[in-house]
Every structure is written in structure tokens, then in C-alpha cells.
Design an enzyme around this catalytic site. Structure first.
Site, mmCIF file in Angstrom:
data_model
loop_
_atom_site.group_PDB
_atom_site.id
_atom_site.type_symbol
_atom_site.label_atom_id
_atom_site.label_comp_id
_atom_site.label_asym_id
_atom_site.label_seq_id
_atom_site.Cartn_x
_atom_site.Cartn_y
_atom_site.Cartn_z
ATOM 1 N N PRO A 88 -6.564 -23.254 -2.921
ATOM 2 C CG PRO A 88 -5.382 -24.250 -1.226
ATOM 3 C CD PRO A 88 -6.877 -24.546 -1.876
ATOM 4 C CG ASN A 89 -1.262 -21.600 -3.622
ATOM 5 O OD1 ASN A 89 -0.823 -20.240 -3.320
ATOM 6 N ND2 ASN A 89 -1.070 -22.606 -2.567
ATOM 7 N NE ARG A 96 0.950 -23.836 -7.527
ATOM 8 C CZ ARG A 96 0.080 -24.542 -6.950
ATOM 9 N NH1 ARG A 96 -1.117 -24.474 -7.438
ATOM 10 N NH2 ARG A 96 0.477 -25.449 -5.977
ATOM 11 C CE1 TYR A 99 -0.063 -28.152 -9.859
ATOM 12 C CE2 TYR A 99 1.404 -26.530 -9.487
ATOM 13 C CZ TYR A 99 0.973 -27.787 -9.079
ATOM 14 O OH TYR A 99 0.817 -28.547 -7.921
ATOM 15 C CG ASN A 151 -7.256 -28.833 -8.116
ATOM 16 O OD1 ASN A 151 -6.852 -29.213 -7.264
ATOM 17 N ND2 ASN A 151 -7.012 -28.457 -9.391
ATOM 18 C CB ALA A 207 -1.881 -27.880 -0.590
ATOM 19 C CD GLU A 262 -8.808 -36.339 -4.802
ATOM 20 O OE1 GLU A 262 -9.322 -37.269 -4.231
ATOM 21 O OE2 GLU A 262 -7.630 -35.976 -4.696
ATOM 22 C CG HIS A 304 -5.522 -33.453 -8.191
ATOM 23 N ND1 HIS A 304 -5.419 -32.546 -7.030
ATOM 24 C CD2 HIS A 304 -6.317 -34.502 -7.615
ATOM 25 C CE1 HIS A 304 -5.865 -33.032 -5.752
ATOM 26 N NE2 HIS A 304 -6.424 -34.369 -6.134
ATOM 27 N NE ARG A 337 3.576 -32.422 -8.243
ATOM 28 C CZ ARG A 337 3.030 -31.340 -7.946
ATOM 29 N NH1 ARG A 337 1.838 -31.141 -8.006
ATOM 30 N NH2 ARG A 337 3.779 -30.503 -7.274
HETATM 31 C C1 DQA Z 1 -3.063 -30.051 -7.456
HETATM 32 C C2 DQA Z 1 -2.232 -30.846 -6.743
HETATM 33 C C3 DQA Z 1 -1.848 -30.445 -5.444
HETATM 34 O O1 DQA Z 1 -0.933 -31.589 -4.993
HETATM 35 C C4 DQA Z 1 -1.309 -29.257 -5.330
HETATM 36 O O2 DQA Z 1 -0.967 -28.772 -3.978
HETATM 37 C C5 DQA Z 1 -2.070 -28.122 -5.878
HETATM 38 C C6 DQA Z 1 -2.343 -28.456 -7.415
HETATM 39 C C7 DQA Z 1 -3.339 -30.243 -8.848
HETATM 40 O O3 DQA Z 1 -4.210 -29.612 -9.472
HETATM 41 O O4 DQA Z 1 -2.198 -30.749 -9.547
HETATM 42 O O5 DQA Z 1 -2.137 -26.873 -5.537
HETATM 43 O O6 DQA Z 1 -4.256 -29.821 -6.815
#
Ligand code: DQA
Length: 143
Positions: free
Chosen positions: A9-10, A17, A22, A73, A76, A97, A99, A106
Site C-alpha cells: 500500500p501507498n 509521498r 522516501y 515491500n 504498512a 523483506e 524497505h 523511525r
Molecule cells: C516502507 C516502510 C513502512 O513502514 C511504510 O509503512 C511504507 C514504506 C518502506 O519502504 O520504507 O509504506 O515499507
């Protein structure tokens, strides 16, 4: 070798964003970077994004047919989703995994990953290069 990159998501909003966290690269920019490197490494990749937890579960399940490694990835959902964790342990396709940000530097709620214990490893904090490090890890997953 075939590697499935899944984005949660997102991540479709990358570029707009929270650029301070990011960066300015879009998901399409990251995909291109990964594709270019994959070509050099002579591996096939597929790159997908969904805001829907269930769709990510479906894709993890489908990875059994034809993919050697999943790079995930989960956004959240990393910090909330037992469903994603169960999908990874049920399918047993090795999963990495990833990110962009260093989740451990964070907010405290980002320090917990429900998926980390069932993943081969976690890569975070290198911005778009986290995906390249993950690709290299995927290619070398069997040593
Ligand atoms: C994320 C880190 C997560 O905590 C966050 O909710 C994201 C992006 C990252 O790529 O840094 O949506 O996965």
C-alpha cells in the site's frame, strides 16, 4: 531464475509521498532500475503493486507457480499483517523483506515486522538501492 517483486500500500505514490523519507524516485523509476540490473544478471523479474492486502496474499500464493524468490515491500502491512506472514509460511517460496527507509530508525510501531520471522532476511534503509540489494540477494539465494 524468476523473481517476483511485490509492493504494498501507498508505494504507488512514491515520488510524491513524503519525499524527505522516501526520496523522489517513483515506483516506475525503481522498477526500471531493477529491470536494468536483472537484465545484466540474466534473471527474469515481474514487478507488481497493490493497495489491497488480499491481493498481495493471492500473489504470494501464486508465486508457487513459476517463481523462485519473492521480494516483498509490504509497506504498512509489514507491521500489521498476520495474513501476509501466513501466506509466506504456507507457500514456502523464499521471501526477502525490503524497505526503502530504515524502519528501525523511525517510529516504534515500524520496528515490529510480522513478516520478518518467515522471510529469509530483511533489507532496509538504502532507498531505491534496497531493491537492488534485494535483487542481488535473491539471485544468490542458494549460495
Ligand atoms: C516502507 C516502510 C513502512 O513502514 C511504510 O509503512 C511504507 C514504506 C518502506 O519502504 O520504507 O509504506 O515499507
Amino acid at each position: 531464475m524468476k523473481i517476483l517483486f511485490l509492493n504494498g500500500p501507498n508505494l504507488n505514490l512514491l515520488g510524491q509521498r513524503e519525499p524527505g523519507i522516501y526520496g523522489s524516485a517513483t515506483l516506475a523509476d525503481i522498477e526500471k532500475k531493477v529491470r536494468d540490473r536483472a537484465k545484466k544478471l540474466k534473471v527474469e523479474i515481474e514487478f507488481r503493486q497493490s493497495n489491497w492486502e488480499g491481493e498481495l496474499v493471492d500473489w504470494i500464493q501464486q508465486a508457487r507457480e513459476g517463481f523462485d524468490v519473492v521480494v516483498l515491500n509490504a509497506g504498512a502491512y509489514t507491521h500489521t499483517s498476520i495474513a501476509l506472514r501466513d501466506a509466506i509460511s504456507a507457500t514456502k517460496v523464499p521471501t526477502i523483506e525490503v524497505h526503502l527507509s530504515n524502519v528501525h530508525a523511525r517510529e516504534e510501531f515500524r520496528h515490529k515486522s510480522f513478516i520478518a520471522p518467515v522471510c529469509v532476511g530483511q533489507i532496509c534503509g538504502f532507498g531505491p538501492n534496497s531493491y537492488i540489494v534485494a535483487l542481488e540477494a535473491a539471485v544468490n539465494i542458494n549460495g
